[in-house]
Design a protein around this motif. Structure first.
Motif, short mmCIF file in Angstrom:
data_model
loop_
_atom_site.label_atom_id
_atom_site.label_comp_id
_atom_site.label_asym_id
_atom_site.label_seq_id
_atom_site.Cartn_x
_atom_site.Cartn_y
_atom_site.Cartn_z
N ILE A 1 0.92 -0.97 -0.43
CA ILE A 1 -0.07 0.32 0.01
C ILE A 1 0.83 1.09 0.19
CG2 ILE A 1 -1.59 1.62 1.34
CD1 ILE A 1 -2.65 -1.53 2.57
N VAL A 2 2.18 0.83 0.93
CA VAL A 2 3.41 2.07 0.79
C VAL A 2 4.03 2.52 -0.70
CG1 VAL A 2 4.74 3.22 1.85
CG2 VAL A 2 3.54 2.12 3.53
N PHE A 3 3.84 1.54 -1.40
CA PHE A 3 4.75 2.20 -2.45
C PHE A 3 3.89 2.08 -3.45
CE2 PHE A 3 5.05 -3.20 -4.15
CZ PHE A 3 4.32 -2.53 -5.18
N ILE A 4 2.31 1.54 -3.78
CA ILE A 4 1.41 2.46 -4.48
C ILE A 4 0.86 3.64 -4.05
CG2 ILE A 4 -0.95 1.84 -5.09
CD1 ILE A 4 1.22 -0.12 -7.20
N GLY A 5 0.45 3.88 -3.30
CA GLY A 5 -0.14 4.83 -2.79
C GLY A 5 0.84 5.85 -2.71
N PHE B 1 11.52 -2.04 -1.88
CA PHE B 1 11.75 -1.62 -2.65
C PHE B 1 11.17 0.80 -2.51
CE2 PHE B 1 8.39 -0.46 -6.34
CZ PHE B 1 9.60 -0.17 -7.34
N ALA B 2 9.92 -0.18 -1.41
CA ALA B 2 8.48 0.50 -0.32
C ALA B 2 9.72 2.39 -0.42
CB ALA B 2 7.74 0.60 0.22
N LEU B 3 10.87 1.76 0.56
CA LEU B 3 11.97 2.87 0.54
C LEU B 3 12.58 3.41 -0.03
CD1 LEU B 3 13.47 4.23 3.01
CD2 LEU B 3 15.36 2.16 3.21
N PHE B 4 12.91 2.83 -1.08
CA PHE B 4 13.78 3.72 -2.65
C PHE B 4 12.51 4.14 -2.79
CE2 PHE B 4 14.12 2.81 -6.84
CZ PHE B 4 15.42 3.86 -6.35
N PHE B 5 11.22 3.37 -3.42
CA PHE B 5 10.96 4.35 -4.88
C PHE B 5 9.87 5.07 -3.89
CE2 PHE B 5 7.25 3.66 -7.09
CZ PHE B 5 7.35 3.91 -8.45
N LEU C 1 -5.84 11.82 -10.22
CA LEU C 1 -4.83 10.68 -11.11
C LEU C 1 -4.11 9.52 -10.48
CD1 LEU C 1 -2.78 13.45 -13.60
CD2 LEU C 1 -5.19 12.30 -13.66
N SER C 2 -3.97 9.69 -9.40
CA SER C 2 -3.77 8.04 -8.70
C SER C 2 -4.62 7.30 -9.15
CB SER C 2 -2.88 8.60 -7.42
OG SER C 2 -1.45 9.55 -7.94
N VAL C 3 -5.30 8.28 -7.99
CA VAL C 3 -7.11 7.39 -8.35
C VAL C 3 -7.98 6.50 -8.94
CG1 VAL C 3 -9.44 7.77 -7.26
CG2 VAL C 3 -7.48 8.35 -5.60
N ALA C 4 -6.83 7.04 -10.58
CA ALA C 4 -8.08 7.91 -11.59
C ALA C 4 -7.02 6.01 -12.11
CB ALA C 4 -7.70 8.33 -12.53
N ALA C 5 -5.68 5.65 -11.79
CA ALA C 5 -4.96 4.57 -12.34
C ALA C 5 -5.39 3.67 -11.73
CB ALA C 5 -3.49 5.07 -12.67
#
Length: 320
Positions: A68-72, A231-235, A266-270
């Motif tokens: 959820i962190v890396f997507i949101g 990955f979440a930390l980096f991204f 736009l994030s919610v739309a994607a």
């Protein structure tokens, strides 16, 4: 060397100079290093503390939280591509419509590839991610070395957690081909990491010490922490803020409300578009939510890379 010459030869310096001219106080990329948000150090400290305390970061709940962190937290950094397309100017309503249509069309094609040829989609994702992450390395001039440094971001988790990365890739492609891709990353990892070490050393010597230190910490996090958490930390905390800072400056004096609303909408739309797609074709997609999250990331990453480069060229020609 004059100031104007330095600005012309280094885009990150030009961005910093633009901020100085507009009188803002935002931290932005400067010199041949990069922007490091203070939140990165807090997130890195949390991750290091959790690892030292022996907390489980690879269980189902922890993995879901990291997903959820890396997507949101990561999706918004590509959400301003459409606004940046309009900013390039001289497209007109018809041209802008075609550009937006092309952007959406590439994303749709990438989503369809996850159904029809998932192994090809995974290989394309790895290649695109390597190129895109390599663009952060402004202190490296050779394109192939940039790609190698970007590849290190993908390969580092495969070194520290080969079984977990292989399982994730197998889930994404629905077959053993994912494991082959994971093994390929392990094979190229030594060269990629060596190039990254050279880049970090160069950044440190050239004065971009915070960027060099942050990148070293991120690489260690990708190797030591479970793949999704690293990955979440980096991204989210290192890669995305750099591009968000550039976009904010390029878009000029937009209000905070517009900025937040645009990124969120736009994030919610994607994400919403992917949910509709995944629900309609669920028998062709993995049941693993983290695997689907990476598929979504890949789906938007391809048009983001293509159009971000095109946008940069148009802005450079127009002096924007």
């Amino acid at each position: 060397m004059s100031l104007s010459t330095t600005i012309d030869t280094d885009p990150s310096v030009r961005v910093a100079a633009t901020v100085a001219e507009t009188g803002t106080n935002r931290r932005v990329p400067s010199g041949r290093g990069g922007f490091v948000h203070p939140g990165f150090w807090l997130a890195a400290l949390y991750l290091a503390t959790a690892l030292a305390a022996g907390l489980s970061l690879d269980g189902p709940i922890a993995t879901l939280i990291a997903t959820i962190v890396f997507i949101g937290g990561g999706m918004p950094h590509g959400a301003y591509d459409i606004a940046l397309l309009a900013r390039t100017g001289r497209l007109g309503r018809h041209g802008l419509g075609l550009a937006v249509g092309g952007y959406v069309g590439i994303a749709v094609a990438m989503a369809a590839m996850w159904v029809m040829s998932p192994l090809v989609a995974l290989i394309l994702f790895v290649a695109v991610a390597s190129v895109h992450f390599g663009e952060d390395w402004t202190m490296i001039d050779e394109p192939l070395l940039k790609v190698a440094a970007g590849t290190a971001i993908i390969a580092a988790p495969a070194i520290g957690h080969p079984a977990e990365v292989a399982r994730l890739f197998v889930a994404m492609v629905g077959g053993a081909g994912g494991e082959t891709v994971a093994r390929s990353l392990i094979a190229v990892a030594p060269v990629a990491l060596l190039v990254t070490i050279v880049g970090i050393s160069d950044a440190w010597r050239s004065g971009a010490r915070e960027w060099a230190a942050a990148t070293a910490v991120a690489i260690l996090g990708l190797i030591l922490a479970p793949p999704v958490a690293g990955f979440a930390l980096f991204f989210v905390f290192l890669h995305s803020p750099r591009h968000l800072a550039d976009a904010r400056i390029t878009l000029g004096g937009v209000s905070q409300r517009w900025w937040l609303a645009t990124g969120a909408a736009l994030s919610v739309a994607a994400i919403g578009g992917w949910l509709v797609f995944a629900t309609s074709l669920q028998r062709f997609l993995p049941t693993d939510l983290t695997a689907q999250a990476f598929q979504l990331l890949a789906t938007v990453a391809v048009p983001h890379l293509v159009f971000s480069r095109w946008i940069e060229r148009r802005l450079a020609r127009s002096g924007g």
